[in-house]
Design a protein around this motif. Structure first.
Motif, PDB file in Angstrom:
ATOM      1  N   ASN A  81      33.584  -5.861  19.948  1.00  0.00           N
ATOM      2  CA  ASN A  81      32.564  -6.928  19.860  1.00  0.00           C
ATOM      3  C   ASN A  81      31.306  -6.603  20.677  1.00  0.00           C
ATOM      4  O   ASN A  81      30.600  -7.515  21.141  1.00  0.00           O
ATOM      5  CB  ASN A  81      33.145  -8.275  20.325  1.00  0.00           C
ATOM      6  N   VAL A  84      27.973  -7.636  18.901  1.00  0.00           N
ATOM      7  CA  VAL A  84      27.674  -9.061  19.102  1.00  0.00           C
ATOM      8  C   VAL A  84      26.998  -9.257  20.455  1.00  0.00           C
ATOM      9  O   VAL A  84      26.010 -10.010  20.578  1.00  0.00           O
ATOM     10  CB  VAL A  84      28.965  -9.903  19.031  1.00  0.00           C
ATOM     11  N   ASN A  87      23.339  -8.111  20.362  1.00  0.00           N
ATOM     12  CA  ASN A  87      22.468  -9.089  19.711  1.00  0.00           C
ATOM     13  C   ASN A  87      22.279 -10.330  20.575  1.00  0.00           C
ATOM     14  O   ASN A  87      21.205 -10.933  20.575  1.00  0.00           O
ATOM     15  CB  ASN A  87      23.057  -9.468  18.351  1.00  0.00           C
ATOM     16  N   ALA A  88      23.327 -10.717  21.285  1.00  0.00           N
ATOM     17  CA  ALA A  88      23.221 -11.892  22.158  1.00  0.00           C
ATOM     18  C   ALA A  88      22.228 -11.658  23.289  1.00  0.00           C
ATOM     19  O   ALA A  88      21.609 -12.597  23.789  1.00  0.00           O
ATOM     20  CB  ALA A  88      24.601 -12.228  22.731  1.00  0.00           C
ATOM     21  N   SER A 290      29.353  -4.455  10.202  1.00  0.00           N
ATOM     22  CA  SER A 290      29.379  -5.880  10.541  1.00  0.00           C
ATOM     23  C   SER A 290      29.343  -6.050  12.053  1.00  0.00           C
ATOM     24  O   SER A 290      29.839  -5.213  12.810  1.00  0.00           O
ATOM     25  CB  SER A 290      30.644  -6.528   9.974  1.00  0.00           C
ATOM     26  N   LEU A 291      28.735  -7.148  12.488  1.00  0.00           N
ATOM     27  CA  LEU A 291      28.697  -7.432  13.923  1.00  0.00           C
ATOM     28  C   LEU A 291      30.062  -7.835  14.447  1.00  0.00           C
ATOM     29  O   LEU A 291      30.418  -7.528  15.584  1.00  0.00           O
ATOM     30  CB  LEU A 291      27.686  -8.548  14.207  1.00  0.00           C
ATOM     31  N   ASN A 292      30.812  -8.506  13.607  1.00  0.00           N
ATOM     32  CA  ASN A 292      32.086  -9.080  14.043  1.00  0.00           C
ATOM     33  C   ASN A 292      33.228  -8.435  13.275  1.00  0.00           C
ATOM     34  O   ASN A 292      33.151  -8.237  12.064  1.00  0.00           O
ATOM     35  CB  ASN A 292      32.087 -10.598  13.804  1.00  0.00           C
TER      36      ASN A 292
END
Length: 355
Positions: A81, A84, A87-88, A290-292
Motif C-alpha cells: 500500500n 496509496v 498519493n496521500a 492499481s493503487l490498492n
C-alpha cells in the motif's frame, strides 16, 4: 533530489540489479553448459568466452531487466500500500515514475555508448573462441568497389590489418586504365599501403605505332583511405555485427560508393534506437497498475506485463532479423514500427490516466 525520489530509486535499482544478475547468470550459464565440450582447454579462453558472452547477453538482458525490475517494484509498492501512501502525501503520478524513466534512459544510453567500443563484437569473438578461430581471423576472395577502383583481396587478416594477393583496377569511362598487382598490403595511418607493387598503365591513345603499355614498380603505394579492415570484414561477412563507430564509417564510405547500405542502417537503428522501446512500456505498466491491492489481481497484472514486454521485444527482434536478411528496408521494418509503437503507447497511456 527529494526523499520520495531517493526512496523509489533505491527500491527500483535493487530490484533491477537482482533481475539483471539473474538473467545474466541464467543465459550465460546455460550457454556455457551447452558449449562446454566444444570450448578450448585453455582456462583463459574459457574465461574470455564467458566475458564476451556476458556482454553480448547484456545487450538483451539490460532492456528486459529495466522493465522487469519496474514490475517487481510496482508489485511491492501495491502489496505494501505504498502507492496509496505516496498519493496521500500529495505526490503526482509523474513524481513516482519519472525517477525510474530517467535512470532507465541513462542505463540505455550507457549501453549504447558501450556498443560504440570493440565490445560490440562480443558475439563474433565468442563464436571464434567456440570454433578455435580466436587467434586466426582470415577472409578469402574479397572483391569490392572503392571510388573508381575495383579491388580484389585473395586473403584478408582483419586483426593483423593486412591483406595478401592484391589486385587493384582503376576504371575510367567503363575502361580499365591502370592495374596494380602486389603480394602484400598493410593498413596504417588510416590508409592501405601496397608493398612492392607492379603498376601497369594502359595508354589513352591506342594507335598501333605509338601505343605502348607502361609498366613500373613501386615500393609503396597507398589507397583505400579510411576503409578499415574491420569494415571490410563486416561488410563481407553476412551475419557480422558492427560497432556504432564502424557502422557510421561504413555507412559513409559505402554511400559514396553507391553500394547498398540496408544492413548497416538496420544495425545502427537496432543499436541506437530500438533499445528505447522499453520506455513506453514503463509508462503503460504504471498506468494499468492499481493503487490498492484489495480489488487488484496482482498475478494477472504481473503475467500480462511480463508477457507483453516479451512480445514487444520479440517483434522488434524479428523485424531486425528481417532487415538483416534483406527482406525489408530498415526504415520500413524498424523506424516506422518504432514510431507507431511510441505514438500508440502514449495514446493508450493518456487514455488510461485520464479515465
Amino acid at each position: 533530489m527529494s526523499i520520495l525520489t531517493k526512496y523509489i530509486l533505491k527500491k527500483y535499482l535493487l530490484n533491477f540489479i537482482i533481475v539483471l544478475i539473474s538473467l545474466e547468470l541464467f543465459f550465460v550459464g546455460i550457454d556455457f553448459l551447452q558449449n562446454f565440450k566444444k570450448l578450448p582447454d585453455s582456462a583463459n579462453l574459457q574465461l574470455l568466452y564467458v566475458l564476451y558472452n556476458g556482454f553480448f547477453t547484456l545487450t538483451l538482458a539490460l532492456p528486459l531487466s529495466i522493465v522487469f525490475g519496474w514490475i517487481v517494484t510496482l508489485v511491492i509498492f501495491i502489496k505494501n500500500n505504498e502507492l496509496v501512501a505516496f498519493n496521500a502525501l500529495g505526490s503526482r503520478s509523474k513524481d513516482i515514475y519519472a525517477p525510474v524513466v530517467k535512470i532507465s534512459l541513462f542505463l540505455i544510453t550507457l549501453l549504447i555508448l558501450m556498443q560504440a567500443t570493440p565490445l560490440a563484437y562480443s558475439y563474433e569473438q565468442k563464436r571464434k573462441i567456440l570454433h578455435n578461430e580466436y587467434f586466426t581471423s582470415t577472409k578469402t576472395d574479397i572483391f569490392l568497389k572503392y571510388n573508381n577502383n575495383y579491388v580484389y583481396f585473395k586473403k584478408l587478416y582483419p586483426l593483423e590489418k593486412k591483406a595478401e594477393g592484391i589486385y587493384i583496377y582503376k576504371i575510367e569511362n567503363s575502361d580499365i586504365i591502370q592495374s596494380i598487382v602486389a603480394k602484400n598490403a598493410y593498413f596504417q595511418n588510416n590508409k592501405w599501403y601496397v608493398v612492392d607493387a607492379k603498376v601497369m598503365n594502359k595508354p589513352s591513345n591506342l594507335k598501333l605505332d605509338t601505343a605502348k603499355l607502361e609498366i613500373k614498380y613501386e615500393k609503396f603505394l597507398n589507397t583505400l583511405e579510411g576503409f578499415k579492415p574491420k569494415i571490410l570484414d563486416n561488410v563481407y561477412e553476412a551475419k557480422s555485427n558492427f560497432s556504432i563507430l564502424d557502422a557510421v564509417s561504413a555507412l559513409i564510405l559505402l554511400t559514396n560508393q553507391e553500394i547498398n547500405t540496408d544492413k548497416i542502417r538496420g544495425a545502427l537503428y537496432n543499436q541506437v534506437i530500438v533499445s528505447f522501446f522499453v520506455i513506453p512500456i514503463l509508462l503503460l505498466i504504471f498506468a494499468y497498475a492499481s493503487l490498492n491491492s484489495r480489488f487488484f489481481n496482482i498475478g494477472k497484472f504481473t503475467s500480462i506485463s511480463i508477457f507483453g514486454t516479451l512480445i514487444i521485444w520479440g517483434i522488434f527482434f524479428m523485424l531486425f532479423k528481417f532487415t538483416n536478411g534483406g527482406i525489408l528496408i530498415p526504415e520500413i521494418s524498424i523506424l516506422v514500427p518504432f514510431i507507431l509503437w511510441i505514438v500508440g503507447s502514449l495514446v493508450f497511456y493518456k487514455k488510461k490516466i485520464n479515465s
